[in-house]
Scaffold this motif. Structure first.
Motif, short mmCIF file in Angstrom:
data_model
loop_
_atom_site.label_atom_id
_atom_site.label_comp_id
_atom_site.label_asym_id
_atom_site.label_seq_id
_atom_site.Cartn_x
_atom_site.Cartn_y
_atom_site.Cartn_z
N THR A 54 32.49 4.17 49.53
CA THR A 54 31.24 3.44 49.27
C THR A 54 31.47 1.94 49.41
O THR A 54 32.56 1.43 49.12
CB THR A 54 30.69 3.76 47.87
N SER A 55 30.46 1.25 49.89
CA SER A 55 30.49 -0.20 50.04
C SER A 55 29.09 -0.75 49.75
O SER A 55 28.10 -0.02 49.84
CB SER A 55 30.90 -0.61 51.46
N VAL A 56 29.03 -2.03 49.42
CA VAL A 56 27.75 -2.67 49.12
C VAL A 56 27.47 -3.76 50.14
O VAL A 56 28.35 -4.56 50.47
CB VAL A 56 27.75 -3.26 47.70
N LEU A 57 26.24 -3.77 50.65
CA LEU A 57 25.78 -4.81 51.55
C LEU A 57 24.69 -5.63 50.86
O LEU A 57 23.88 -5.10 50.11
CB LEU A 57 25.17 -4.21 52.83
N TYR A 58 24.68 -6.93 51.14
CA TYR A 58 23.60 -7.80 50.67
C TYR A 58 22.91 -8.35 51.91
O TYR A 58 23.53 -9.01 52.74
CB TYR A 58 24.16 -8.93 49.80
N LEU A 59 21.64 -8.05 52.05
CA LEU A 59 20.88 -8.40 53.25
C LEU A 59 19.75 -9.35 52.89
O LEU A 59 19.13 -9.22 51.82
CB LEU A 59 20.31 -7.14 53.90
N ALA A 93 34.47 3.52 42.63
CA ALA A 93 33.42 2.50 42.55
C ALA A 93 32.74 2.53 41.19
O ALA A 93 32.58 3.60 40.59
CB ALA A 93 32.38 2.75 43.65
N PRO A 94 32.33 1.39 40.67
CA PRO A 94 31.59 1.37 39.40
C PRO A 94 30.20 1.97 39.60
O PRO A 94 29.62 1.88 40.69
CB PRO A 94 31.50 -0.11 39.06
N TYR A 95 29.68 2.58 38.56
CA TYR A 95 28.34 3.16 38.61
C TYR A 95 27.28 2.06 38.57
O TYR A 95 26.32 2.07 39.31
CB TYR A 95 28.16 4.13 37.44
N MET A 96 27.46 1.14 37.67
CA MET A 96 26.63 -0.08 37.57
C MET A 96 27.41 -1.05 36.71
O MET A 96 28.44 -0.71 36.14
CB MET A 96 25.25 0.22 36.97
N VAL A 117 27.31 1.42 28.07
CA VAL A 117 27.87 2.76 28.23
C VAL A 117 27.67 3.34 29.63
O VAL A 117 28.54 4.04 30.17
CB VAL A 117 27.30 3.72 27.16
N LEU A 118 26.54 3.04 30.27
CA LEU A 118 26.30 3.60 31.61
C LEU A 118 27.24 2.98 32.64
O LEU A 118 27.53 3.62 33.67
CB LEU A 118 24.85 3.40 32.03
N SER A 119 27.72 1.79 32.39
CA SER A 119 28.66 1.15 33.32
C SER A 119 30.01 1.86 33.33
O SER A 119 30.81 1.66 34.25
CB SER A 119 28.86 -0.32 32.97
N LYS A 120 30.26 2.68 32.34
CA LYS A 120 31.53 3.41 32.24
C LYS A 120 31.45 4.80 32.87
O LYS A 120 32.44 5.55 32.82
CB LYS A 120 31.94 3.51 30.77
N THR A 121 30.31 5.15 33.44
CA THR A 121 30.17 6.43 34.13
C THR A 121 31.20 6.54 35.24
O THR A 121 31.42 5.60 36.00
CB THR A 121 28.76 6.54 34.73
N ARG A 122 31.83 7.69 35.34
CA ARG A 122 32.89 7.90 36.32
C ARG A 122 32.30 8.49 37.61
O ARG A 122 31.70 9.56 37.59
CB ARG A 122 33.96 8.82 35.75
N THR A 123 32.48 7.79 38.69
CA THR A 123 31.98 8.24 39.99
C THR A 123 33.10 8.90 40.78
O THR A 123 34.26 8.94 40.35
CB THR A 123 31.40 7.07 40.79
N ASN A 124 32.77 9.37 41.98
CA ASN A 124 33.74 10.07 42.83
C ASN A 124 34.06 9.32 44.12
O ASN A 124 34.91 9.76 44.89
CB ASN A 124 33.20 11.45 43.21
N ALA A 125 33.37 8.21 44.39
CA ALA A 125 33.53 7.49 45.66
C ALA A 125 34.57 6.38 45.55
O ALA A 125 34.62 5.65 44.56
CB ALA A 125 32.20 6.92 46.11
N VAL A 126 35.38 6.24 46.60
CA VAL A 126 36.41 5.21 46.66
C VAL A 126 35.78 3.89 47.13
O VAL A 126 35.13 3.85 48.18
CB VAL A 126 37.55 5.61 47.60
N ARG A 127 36.00 2.88 46.37
CA ARG A 127 35.38 1.57 46.65
C ARG A 127 35.94 0.96 47.93
O ARG A 127 37.16 0.84 48.10
CB ARG A 127 35.62 0.64 45.47
N ASP A 128 35.04 0.59 48.83
CA ASP A 128 35.38 -0.08 50.09
C ASP A 128 36.39 0.68 50.94
O ASP A 128 37.19 0.08 51.67
CB ASP A 128 35.89 -1.51 49.82
#
Length: 382
Positions: A54-59, A93-96, A117-128
Motif C-alpha cells: 500500500t502507498s499514499v498519493l496526494y493529488l 501500514a497504519p490504519y489511520m 484506539v483505532l490507530s492501533k488497528t493491525r492491517t495486512n498491507a506492507v507500507r510502500d
C-alpha cells in the motif's frame, strides 16, 4: 462501558445520505464474545494468492477550487493505493493516525475507550512495498459521508490480494478527519450542510469530479485502462453509480447501501451494476431510489440484500466491536461475517466483469451464504 452493536453502528454510520435499517430478528444470534474495550483490532487476513502493498498519493486538482473550503483554491485529494506485491516482509501500514482516530470517535460520539484506539488497528498491507509491475484491473473505492476510506481497508486488502489495484479516495472536508500532504487535518466542513436541500446530489457531483481527476492522475501506476470499476458505501455507493454515468472509463459499479441521486438515462443504462443492501434497501422499502433505478438498468444487474446487516455492515466498523466495547446483539451480523459476505460478493462481481470469469455465486442463492437474498424476485417485487 458496554453499548449495543446497533447503537454504535448507527452512530458511526449516521449520514443524511443513507437509509439505515433496523435489525431483523430472523438470523441466528451473534455468538457471545469476551469484550475487552481498547484492545486493538486485527483486520481479517486477505484470502487471495498475492501479498498486499500500500502507498499514499496526494493529488492537487488545480482546475477547480475546493467546493467546501472557500479559502482553498485547489481541490486536494488523498488517495490510498493497495496492490499485489511480491514483498511479504516489511512494516505494516497504519490504519489511520491517532488524530484521525480521535476525531472519528468524537464525531461518532463514541466514548469510554482511548481516542487513539483505532490507530492501533493491525492491517495486512506492507507500507510502500514495490508493486508487482504488470498492468492490473483498477477498482476505485469511495467511503460513506463523514468516514475516511480507511474504513474500507479490509475490502481493499482482499481485492489487492486477488490481483486488483485499488484506489481509495479520501474526499477532504466530507470526513471527520483527512490528513493532507502538509500534515494538516481537514475536518468535516460539509457536516453543517448535510440537511440542506440538494445536498446528496451535490456530494455525488463533487465525488464524480474527484474520481475522474484520480483516473487522470494514475499514469505512473500499472492500470489496465480497459478494466476499471468503482465500489462505494453509502454516499460513496451513490457516487459510484454517478461516476459511472458521467465517466465512460468506468465499466461497472457497486452501490453498498447508499441512496442514489444521479439520474440514470430514461432510455436505460447497460453497464453492469450491483446493489448490495441492508434490509432497509428492499423493493418497496424505505428507499425508493433503488426501485426507480432498477427499472432503468437494462444491462447485467443484481440486487442483493444481507439479512441481519446494518448500514455499516459493509465497512470495517463492526470488526471494531470488541475494541469499542460493543455487546453483540441478537439478529445482527457479526463483523467477521459481514466482512466475509461483503468481500466475497464484491470480488465475485469484479471477477466476472473485469476479469471475464463467470461467477455462479451471482446467479442464484447459495447454501454457504444463507443471509444473502436476491431481489426483487425473493424479497418483494418492485
Amino acid at each position: 462501558m458496554t453499548r449495543s452493536l446497533t447503537a454504535v453502528l448507527l452512530l458511526l454510520a449516521a449520514s443524511a445520505c443513507s437509509t439505515p435499517a433496523a435489525p431483523r430478528s430472523d438470523p441466528a444470534a451473534s455468538p457471545s464474545v469476551s469484550v475487552t474495550p481498547g484492545t486493538p483490532t486485527t483486520l481479517p487476513a486477505p484470502t487471495g494468492e498475492h501479498a498486499v502493498g500500500t502507498s499514499v498519493l496526494y493529488l492537487k486538482d488545480t482546475s477547480r477550487p475546493d467546493p467546501w473550503n472557500l479559502d482553498v483554491s485547489v481541490r486536494e485529494l488523498k488517495v490510498t493505493l493497495w496492490y499485489p506485491t511480491r514483498q511479504k516482509g516489511g512494516q505494516r501500514a497504519p490504519y489511520m493516525t491517532a488524530k484521525e482516530s480521535e476525531l472519528l470517535l468524537k464525531g461518532g460520539r463514541i466514548a469510554g475507550v482511548p481516542y487513539d484506539v483505532l490507530s492501533k488497528t493491525r492491517t495486512n498491507a506492507v507500507r510502500d512495498a514495490e508493486p508487482e509491475g504488470r498492468k492490473l484491473p483498477l477498482v476505485v473505492l469511495s467511503p460513506g459521508f463523514t468516514k475516511p476510506v480507511s474504513t474500507l481497508t479490509s475490502l481493499a486488502e482482499e481485492l489487492a490480494s486477488r490481483g486488483y489495484l485499488v484506489a481509495g479516495i479520501d474526499h477532504p472536508y466530507e470526513s471527520y478527519a483527512t490528513t493532507l500532504a502538509d500534515g494538516t487535518v481537514a475536518e468535516c466542513l460539509a457536516c453543517d450542510s448535510d440537511r440542506d436541500p440538494g445536498f446528496g446530489p451535490r456530494v455525488t457531483q463533487i465525488r464524480s469530479a474527484d474520481v475522474s481527476f484520480v483516473l487522470d492522475s494514475l499514469g505512473k501506476w500499472p492500470v489496465d485502462r480497459a478494466r476499471i470499476a468503482m465500489v462505494g458505501q453509502s454516499i460513496g455507493g451513490a457516487s459510484a453509480v454517478a461516476a459511472m454515468v458521467t465517466d465512460s472509463r468506468i465499466r461497472a459499479a457497486i452501490n453498498m447501501d447508499g441512496t442514489t441521486y444521479a439520474r440514470i438515462p430514461k432510455g436505460g443504462f447497460t453497464k453492469p451494476v450491483m446493489f448490495m443492501g441492508s434490509p432497509g434497501h428492499v423493493p418497496g422499502g424505505g428507499d425508493a431510489s433503488w426501485d426507480r433505478d432498477w427499472k432503468l438498468l437494462t444491462g447485467w444487474k443484481r440486487w442483493i440484500m444481507l439479512t441481519g446487516s446494518e448500514h455499516a455492515s459493509f465497512t470495517d466498523t463492526p470488526l471494531m466491536a470488541a475494541t469499542l466495547g460493543v455487546k453483540p446483539v441478537y439478529g445482527v451480523l457479526t463483523g467477521a461475517r459481514g466482512s466475509e459476505l461483503t468481500r466475497t460478493y464484491v470480488a465475485a462481481f469484479l471477477d466476472q466483469h473485469l476479469k471475464s470469469q463467470r461467477q455462479p455465486l451471482l446467479g442464484k442463492p447459495s447454501s454457504r451464504y444463507p443471509e444473502v437474498t436476491f431481489c426483487p424476485a425473493t424479497c418483494g417485487q418492485s
